[in-house]
Design an enzyme around this catalytic site. Structure first.
Site, PDB file in Angstrom:
ATOM      1  N   ARG A  71      -6.958  11.387  -5.729  1.00  0.00           N
ATOM      2  CA  ARG A  71      -8.209  10.393  -5.436  1.00  0.00           C
ATOM      3  C   ARG A  71      -9.459  11.472  -5.613  1.00  0.00           C
ATOM      4  O   ARG A  71     -10.297  11.081  -5.971  1.00  0.00           O
ATOM      5  CB  ARG A  71      -8.104   9.924  -4.242  1.00  0.00           C
TER       6      ARG A  71
ATOM      7  N   ARG B  62      -3.486   6.348   1.023  1.00  0.00           N
ATOM      8  CA  ARG B  62      -4.060   7.435   1.848  1.00  0.00           C
ATOM      9  C   ARG B  62      -3.101   8.218   2.722  1.00  0.00           C
ATOM     10  O   ARG B  62      -3.541   9.206   3.269  1.00  0.00           O
ATOM     11  CB  ARG B  62      -5.186   6.839   2.690  1.00  0.00           C
TER      12      ARG B  62
ATOM     13  N   ASP C  51      -7.082  -2.635  -7.490  1.00  0.00           N
ATOM     14  CA  ASP C  51      -7.667  -3.246  -6.146  1.00  0.00           C
ATOM     15  C   ASP C  51      -7.744  -4.733  -6.248  1.00  0.00           C
ATOM     16  O   ASP C  51      -7.834  -5.192  -7.477  1.00  0.00           O
ATOM     17  CB  ASP C  51      -9.064  -2.686  -6.121  1.00  0.00           C
TER      18      ASP C  51
ATOM     19  N   TYR D 115     -14.998 -12.547  -0.496  1.00  0.00           N
ATOM     20  CA  TYR D 115     -15.738 -11.314  -0.587  1.00  0.00           C
ATOM     21  C   TYR D 115     -16.876 -11.509  -1.545  1.00  0.00           C
ATOM     22  O   TYR D 115     -18.047 -11.100  -1.340  1.00  0.00           O
ATOM     23  CB  TYR D 115     -14.797 -10.288  -1.375  1.00  0.00           C
TER      24      TYR D 115
ATOM     25  N   ARG E 221       0.824  -1.331  -0.085  1.00  0.00           N
ATOM     26  CA  ARG E 221       0.002  -0.092   0.028  1.00  0.00           C
ATOM     27  C   ARG E 221       0.773   1.241  -0.169  1.00  0.00           C
ATOM     28  O   ARG E 221       0.479   2.163   0.573  1.00  0.00           O
ATOM     29  CB  ARG E 221      -0.981   0.114   1.072  1.00  0.00           C
TER      30      ARG E 221
END
Length: 354
Positions: A40, A31, A77, A154, A27
């Site tokens: 973003r 963020r 992703d 998921y 990552r």
């Protein structure tokens, strides 16, 4: 293709000699970086960011402008494949990913096909091409996918879960359906990763985020078996170089030996394992990647450097170690602390390679 200016990441994965231990962070484009948050916001949503090859390239390169990292990783992703299968992926604010059409029945599974990476997933493959071009050979580019088991959790749950009641219910009651779903996913992941390699990815990683929730028996049958199928089907050479494959099962420290049997080149290790133990168990069969606890990055710079030394000492002398966090960097980490970490790895690891 252009000559790689810094190939120590690829060399370490193949256990060839390096001058210092290479380092990147899971990552690393994300963020915690203000420049990522700005891009973003410009994209409008997380999936719009993923689906724009130019913006995905921009955020992939952001951490490399800031830190002397030894690899870039495709910004994408893990749920792109289920999204391409038509399950209606969306992100609920503060709740993470959700699917409009979870996979719960034999009919649901029968409807799933293997997506064509150059059609339904073309935005990812175009992002790989764009990033590889704009890297100009600075560092290698890592492509990746979720593992079949992780994608299935998921897809069957319809979102992230704490209990995994639906997916484990299917595994225990209808293993035939589970295997059918996992086989479709394994074929999808193989074709997706091979398309990333053809487009310019120089190493690939399979993220088995939820393998650690299984019993040892079920891990072998429902997770590892399908990762082994993928490894066997991957293109292992491109641009005259080997394309290393890294497997990472979070919480999978008990299974390193059988993971190494898959034919992969390296294993990602989370922070719950001592690297000295891991190295002793796998010997010289595979390289190891990891494994600093990401929360160490909240500590003082001195403490971060101390932890880097501890992990370098734990791995010991010689090549075959790629320094990384044991999982993704947290969003509230100060980027200056990430800089301390990355610089410390390069500065302090040289004696281990003499």
């Amino acid at each position: 293709m252009e000559e790689l200016k810094n190939d120590r990441f690829l060399r370490a994965l193949l256990r060839d000699p390096v001058d210092v231990t290479p380092v990147w962070m899971m990552r690393q484009a994300g963020r915690y970086l203000p420049e990522y948050r700005a891009t973003r916001a410009k994209a409008g949503s997380f999936m719009d960011l993923c689906k724009s090859p130019e913006l995905a390239c921009e955020v992939t390169l952001q951490p490399l402008e800031r830190f002397p990292l030894d690899a870039a990783i495709l910004f994408s992703d893990i749920l792109t494949i289920p999204d391409a299968m038509g399950l209606g992926l969306y992100f609920a604010e503060g709740e993470g990913p959700r699917f409009e059409h979870p996979v719960r029945s034999a009919a649901d599974i029968d409807k799933l096909g293997v997506p064509d990476p150059e059609q339904e997933l073309k935005y990812v493959i175009d992002a790989v091409r764009t990033i590889r071009r704009d890297l100009h050979g600075r560092v290698p580019l890592i492509g990746f996918s979720g593992s079949p088991w992780t994608l299935s959790t998921y897809m069957v749950e319809g979102s992230s879960s704490k209990e995994y009641a639906n997916v484990k219910g299917m595994l225990f009651d209808r293993p035939d359906l589970m295997h059918k779903l996992l086989d479709t996913l394994a074929r999808s992941v193989t074709s997706y990763l091979n398309a990333q390699i053809a487009a310019g990815a120089q190493a690939v990683m399979i993220f088995d985020t939820w393998g650690g929730i299984l019993t040892p028996r079920d891990y072998r049958e429902f997770s590892l078996r399908y990762m082994e199928q993928i490894v066997a089907g991957l293109t292992r050479e491109a641009d005259g170089r080997r394309v290393p494959v890294v497997l990472f099962t979070k919480g999978g420290g008990g299974w390193l030996e059988i993971m190494a049997d898959t034919g992969c080149d390296a294993l990602g290790v989370d922070w719950t394992l001592d690297l000295a133990d891991a190295r002793r168990r796998v010997g010289d069969r595979v390289a190891l990647q990891g494994n600093m606890d990401p929360t160490v990055l909240y500590a003082s710079p001195e403490r971060i450097r101390q932890e880097v030394v501890t992990i370098l000492e734990s791995y010991g002398k010689g090549s075959g170690h790629v320094f990384n966090l044991g999982h993704g960097i947290h969003q509230h980490v100060d980027p200056e602390h990430a800089a301390v970490f990355i610089e410390a790895v390069h500065e302090l690891s040289a004696p281990w390679h003499q």
